[in-house]
Design a protein around this motif. Structure first.
Motif, short mmCIF file in Angstrom:
data_model
loop_
_atom_site.label_atom_id
_atom_site.label_comp_id
_atom_site.label_asym_id
_atom_site.label_seq_id
_atom_site.Cartn_x
_atom_site.Cartn_y
_atom_site.Cartn_z
N HIS A 1 -3.35 -9.33 -1.90
CA HIS A 1 -3.63 -7.98 -1.39
C HIS A 1 -4.62 -8.01 -0.22
CE1 HIS A 1 -3.82 -3.68 -1.32
NE2 HIS A 1 -5.12 -3.65 -1.59
N HIS B 1 -6.78 -0.68 -5.84
CA HIS B 1 -6.55 0.62 -6.49
C HIS B 1 -5.79 0.46 -7.80
CE1 HIS B 1 -7.97 3.54 -3.36
NE2 HIS B 1 -7.94 2.41 -2.67
N HIS C 1 -3.85 -4.03 2.23
CA HIS C 1 -5.25 -3.63 2.01
C HIS C 1 -5.87 -2.82 3.14
CE1 HIS C 1 -8.90 -3.54 -0.23
NE2 HIS C 1 -9.49 -4.59 0.27
N ASP D 1 -1.34 -2.38 -4.29
CA ASP D 1 -1.63 -0.94 -4.20
C ASP D 1 -0.35 -0.09 -4.22
OD1 ASP D 1 -4.31 -1.16 -4.47
OD2 ASP D 1 -4.82 -0.63 -2.40
N ASP E 1 0.82 -1.21 0.00
CA ASP E 1 0.00 0.00 0.00
C ASP E 1 0.86 1.27 0.00
OD1 ASP E 1 -3.00 -1.03 0.34
OD2 ASP E 1 -1.64 -2.36 1.41
N HIS F 1 0.77 3.46 -2.37
CA HIS F 1 -0.19 4.50 -2.74
C HIS F 1 0.46 5.78 -3.24
CE1 HIS F 1 -3.95 2.51 -2.10
NE2 HIS F 1 -3.57 2.06 -0.91
N HIS G 1 -4.29 -1.32 5.64
CA HIS G 1 -3.38 -0.26 6.10
C HIS G 1 -3.18 -0.31 7.61
CE1 HIS G 1 -4.13 2.45 2.30
NE2 HIS G 1 -4.27 1.15 2.02
ZN ZN Z 1 -4.53 0.31 -0.07
#
Ligand code: ZN
Length: 245
Positions: A113, A61, A148, A34, A8, A10, A150
């Motif tokens: 994920h 995402h 996923h 992600d 993640d 991001h 976080h």
């Molecule tokens: Zn995420």
């Protein structure tokens, strides 16, 4: 063998660089999904992850940004960031996202994920019951790496025991993995932590010592917030970096 776990991300390059600095010297990298979405640096993060020859699985995402998942599944702020990210990436990057696998199986672990209980639907593991459904799909694997939610935490299952232990690790910490027990390790989020600690989260898995260490790494989040403001990304996504929530 040591594995650096970075999930993640991001599109937060500042957090990613801080984490990679801390993980210098690990043998391999694994990303449970992600890489993009939410943050201001999607192309840069994809390029950096590629440079690590990182085992990477598809996040929700990533899937939405490259057009494999309907953005209506997401809340309005996430949807806006997904659309912004799609515009910011070129064809080659979008294609690279579209060919990421949903799961990756290695000798000593499996990566997904959300959960192995329906990887393509990206279910969350936030409770022992949700962890149990993932354990049921682990087969012979003793360790599953996920992202996923976080949230940095580890779930432990003992053979023959119905209950699953949930160990929250928002401040980091080390856990020795005992033979015969099974584990789901969420290494937390590099680029948008949501467990009350704004520091970037990552982990090291030592496959010889059989130990996992969750590590929290401070980074310059105001610089990321500035870049997000200039990019016109939603205010809520900018604010939450400060609180880790
Ligand atoms: Zn995420």
């Amino acid at each position: 063998m040591t594995y650096g776990l970075v999930s993640d991300i991001h599109a937060n390059l500042t957090a990613l660089e801080a984490v990679l600095d801390r993980l210098r010297g690990v043998d391999r990298f694994v990303c449970p999904g992600d890489v993009v979405g939410y943050g201001p640096d999607p192309a840069e993060c994809l390029s950096r992850v590629r440079s690590l020859d990182c085992v990477t699985v598809l996040g929700n995402h990533d899937a939405a940004v490259c057009g494999m998942m309907n953005p209506s599944w997401f809340n309005p702020d996430a949807r806006e960031a997904i659309s912004w990210t799609h515009q910011a990436l070129g064809e080659a990057d979008l294609h690279a996202l579209s060919i990421l696998p949903l799961t990756h199986e290695a000798n000593q672990f499996v990566v997904v994920h959300g959960s192995l209980a329906g990887p393509e639907e990206f279910p969350y593991i936030l409770s022992p019951g949700e962890a149990r459904r993932c354990f049921e799909e682990m087969g012979d694997h003793g360790v599953c790496f996920v992202g996923h939610s976080h949230v940095s935490e580890i779930y432990v299952q003992q053979p023959g025991v119905f209950g699953v232990d949930q160990i929250g690790m928002p401040s980091g910490g080390k856990l020795d993995l005992r033979p015969g027990l099974r584990y789901i390790v969420n290494c937390g989020s590099v680029g948008q932590p949501r467990d009350g600690n704004p520091d970037a989260s990552c982990a090291v898995f030592d496959s010889e010592a059989m130990a996992v260490e969750i590590i929290r790494v401070p980074y310059d989040f105001p610089a990321v917030q500035d870049r997000m403001r200039r990019a016109g990304l939603p205010q809520f996504l900018i604010d939450r970096l400060e609180f880790g929530a």
